[in-house]
Design a protein around this motif. Structure first.
Motif: not given
Lengths: 491, 491
Positions: B263-287
């Motif tokens: 669930n690395r690239f899903k920020a909103s409720a909609q499952i699996a939409h295209s990733h954006t820089a913001a989402l990516l950095s979210d996942d980097q925070l988890v990293d």
């Protein structure tokens, strides 16, 4: 699509040269008869295995043996010299101590043999003495116009005519198919042969190139690009003989070329020392050149297999996918990887979802794309779902996850489902990346008995889809890649 | 090694709270008896499978069944209500339609049951109505002091006492061992169980957490960190309940924690939409957070398995390796990956190489590190080589590549070699990453019957070594990780 601009005249010359190369190299792959030099009836003799492999794989031409001592192998006498053979010989395979080889090549030359495969080791890879032997081989070859593959390899296989030269008994389950392999290392090449056999993906031609002293990857790549039976080319290289020529040849290919180039971090003679920025950029240069030539670079054997599998499917022409999985968790992982690679998951229409809902058991799953089929137990209905999705114009492919137990009550129906999905892929000429969660013994069964690649995790399936899409969008889609319909639809 | 600074007093409080949590949660894993609610004698009933699994895995406590209709399952009558049971019940497992569950929880409360596992789906994952049901459950639980796992999971397994709650019949080949699994998704969790069984790696505890409505990954992680039987923790998460608390708990662990967070690239409720820089950095925070907490993040199921395997070996304490392979090509690939990860390959002493040279057949291979054993056919001598290398003080581990054919003449000797290597690893407490090139059916055999992880390619073996080294150099090496010698050497 031409990337390297040159004058028309030169182009024409190159084209002619290339075609003449082609007819020249077909002598290696389609010899009328062969002689194996270095055969004895001793139990540990390896040359004997070359004869055995050709017999096992059904090579139709005559197979002659030459060795130092008299004896019989596989019902046929061993000649003690090439001169004792009274007929014309097309191709020779040599597996003797290295120091004898320049003289043997000399004998081949006198006998009029122009095509030779040298499998023996003990050449430049062993130091100065070996290098002198190599020079001897090159000199004799030049004198007689001999072309030779090797030394220090395990020879060739051509599944079209049963020519099979490795000096160890081969697996019998290798079948005829679309993939040709050029491998510098025999061991890695054999690993690839084995992996493909287990995936029920057929081989067309195989060459272990060894030290590439006379015939190199460029000669063979050019041949395979024009070879009718070859549709996918897999290369394992430890070094380029002439990188510029490689790029020139590869960039004209309409067939996918997968390149597994190891030896990425070794700049000096010392094997595998710590990498530095300079070395890394060296490897990045290779990356860039391969990209420019339209090759697909793979960095591990797993990647090479996943990607080869994906290329046996019809190409993924767009980026709109349906994800269907029997496990919600796997669906989430799959959707995740979809997003990672930039694929879109269009919504499914209401009537389709209603139809599925009517079949669900407990109605505890929300239907959407990705579609979780958690408690739908009617496997025939899965087939209906895949059919409906493949026929949709707003979808380019389906990622399907199915799970069941080996020797469980669903095994038979599940195996049938896999066969049906393979048929649907053929019918609609759209790919389904199928991952199955089950025991490895069952995965193994499916791989060996299915006409569709089987992946063991959603990530691998999606990575393969990513490659397929990248490949399909790179050039006009070559219909040579689909399993059937070759004649009429070829561009 | 403490990363998050706090006052001593608060620390002590936390420590006490943590210990009290521990004794509290052991009630889930070691109940004296259990009741399964939602059992019927119908052929399609799933609750029955929970009883079956407990019987199959040898749960010693009493197993009671409750269902709407009278009937007999596995020789025992189904009670129609909890109230009909005349003795005290420790733990309840519920698998009924969701809407009945608040009332069933109420009955559990009245009966004095404080530990509940809810496997049913149909809660908040289904929308508003389901959310109301969840609130109902939470309210009742608060009223009676009930703690519950789920809903929407497949329950727990404790291999120490045979408690086995999934509602599908489990594979019987799961064994008791060092790995505990916390998985949000039942399906992914089961896949991990299956993979580990095939690798002959034992499970200690397993929890499918589902919607994590009451008990969450933090409660369970804290429990497992203190759990004696658990030595390696593998988490599959689709979201963190309280990331800050997770990091606090994980950073105190002396056991390796592998985190597969999808669930690395899903920020909103909609499952699996295209990733954006913001989402990516979210996942980097988890990293970053996982790195800080000393967790090992894995992004695919393959990674998770390779890394778990490597952690069952003694840790790789330094970065000096010997690479030994039966195929030169595999040796080059291996050396390549060594360089990629910054490992050193020290030269071997002359007398050692001379001893090996005396055993070679054709002397056509140059001996060095990596060591190509191409034409050495004496497999007992391989054992000698591994022994010599493991005992050297200038080497921290060995990467060994062996190849043979399934049902070939070397099969027996090769299987023996694998067992011997496992013994040498035990004796010297240094790791050997063993990759075998053979048919998958033979790989499968080796995995199921060896006391050492088997890798199928040099890259996977090296990646696992890389992790092992990274883990070993991160903290004082915990001897808890070695397979034996637990008592005396524990720090």
């Amino acid at each position: 699509m031409k990337r390297i601009e040159r004058g028309g005249h030169e182009d024409q010359e190159k084209e002619e040269e290339s075609m003449s190369n082609h007819s020249q190299f077909s002598n290696f792959f389609y010899p009328k008869n062969i002689v194996v030099i270095g055969v004895s009836s001793e139990p540990t003799n390896l040359g004997k295995n070359i004869v055995l492999n050709c017999l096992t794989f059904g090579y139709q031409g005559e197979i002659l043996s030459v060795g130092l001592r008299k004896g019989v192998v596989f019902g046929q006498q061993i000649y003690q010299s090439l001169e004792d053979i009274d007929r014309k010989i097309h191709l020779a395979v040599i597996l003797t101590p290295a120091k004898a080889i320049p003289e043997i090549l000399e004998q081949c030359g006198r006998k009029g043999i122009k095509w030779v495969v040298i499998e023996s080791g003990g050449f430049s890879e062993m130091g100065k003495e070996g290098s002198a032997l190599e020079n001897g081989c090159i000199e004799v070859a030049r004198k007689y116009g001999i072309r030779f593959i090797g030394p220090n390899g395990i020879g060739m296989i051509n599944m079209e005519n049963g020519l099979a030269m490795p000096f160890m008994p081969l697996q019998r389950d290798i079948s005829l198919g679309p993939v040709s392999i050029l491998a510098q290392s025999g061991g890695v090449g054999l690993s690839y042969l084995g992996f493909l056999a287990e995936e029920n993906i057929g081989i067309n031609k195989f060459v272990s190139m060894g030290n590439k002293l006379n015939v190199d990857e460029n000669d063979l790549l050019e041949y395979l690009i024009h070879d009718e039976g070859t549709r996918i080319i897999l290369l394992y290289l430890e070094g380029f003989t002439d990188g510029r020529r490689f790029i020139e040849i590869a960039s004209k290919s309409k067939k996918p070329i997968l390149v597994h180039k190891s030896n990425r971090f070794k700049a000096s003679a010392q094997i595998a020392h710590s990498h530095t920025a300079a070395l890394l950029s060296d490897d990045q240069l290779v990356d860039h050149a391969l990209e420019q030539a339209g090759c697909v670079r793979v960095n591990t054997m797993d990647d090479a297999m996943d990607y080869t599998k994906s290329l046996t499917l019809p190409p993924l022409k767009g980026n709109r996918l349906a994800v269907v999985s029997r496990s919600g968790g796997h669906a989430v992982i799959a959707a995740d990887v979809c997003a990672h690679y930039g694929f879109h998951l269009p919504s499914f229409p209401e009537d389709f979802l209603k139809k599925i809902e009517s079949r669900l058991r407990a109605h505890v799953i929300r239907l959407q794309n990705p579609l979780d089929l958690g408690d739908l137990f009617d496997l025939d209905f899965y087939e209906y779902i895949v059919d409906e999705l493949l026929k949709r114009e707003d979808l380019d492919g389906v990622l399907l996850g199915h799970g069941y137990r080996y020797q469980g009550f669903e095994q038979k129906a599940s195996r049938k489902l896999v066969q049906k999905v393979a048929q649907l892929v053929e019918r609609y000429q759209k790919p389904v990346a199928l991952f199955v969660f089950t025991e490895s013994v069952e995965i193994d069964y499916l791989r060996r008995h299915s006409n569709i690649p089987i992946f063991s995790a959603p990530e691998n399936a999606m990575r393969a889809f990513y490659l397929s899409h990248k490949w399909a969008s790179r050039r006009p889609i070559s219909m040579e890649l689909s399993r059937r319909d070759l004649g009429s639809k070829t561009t």
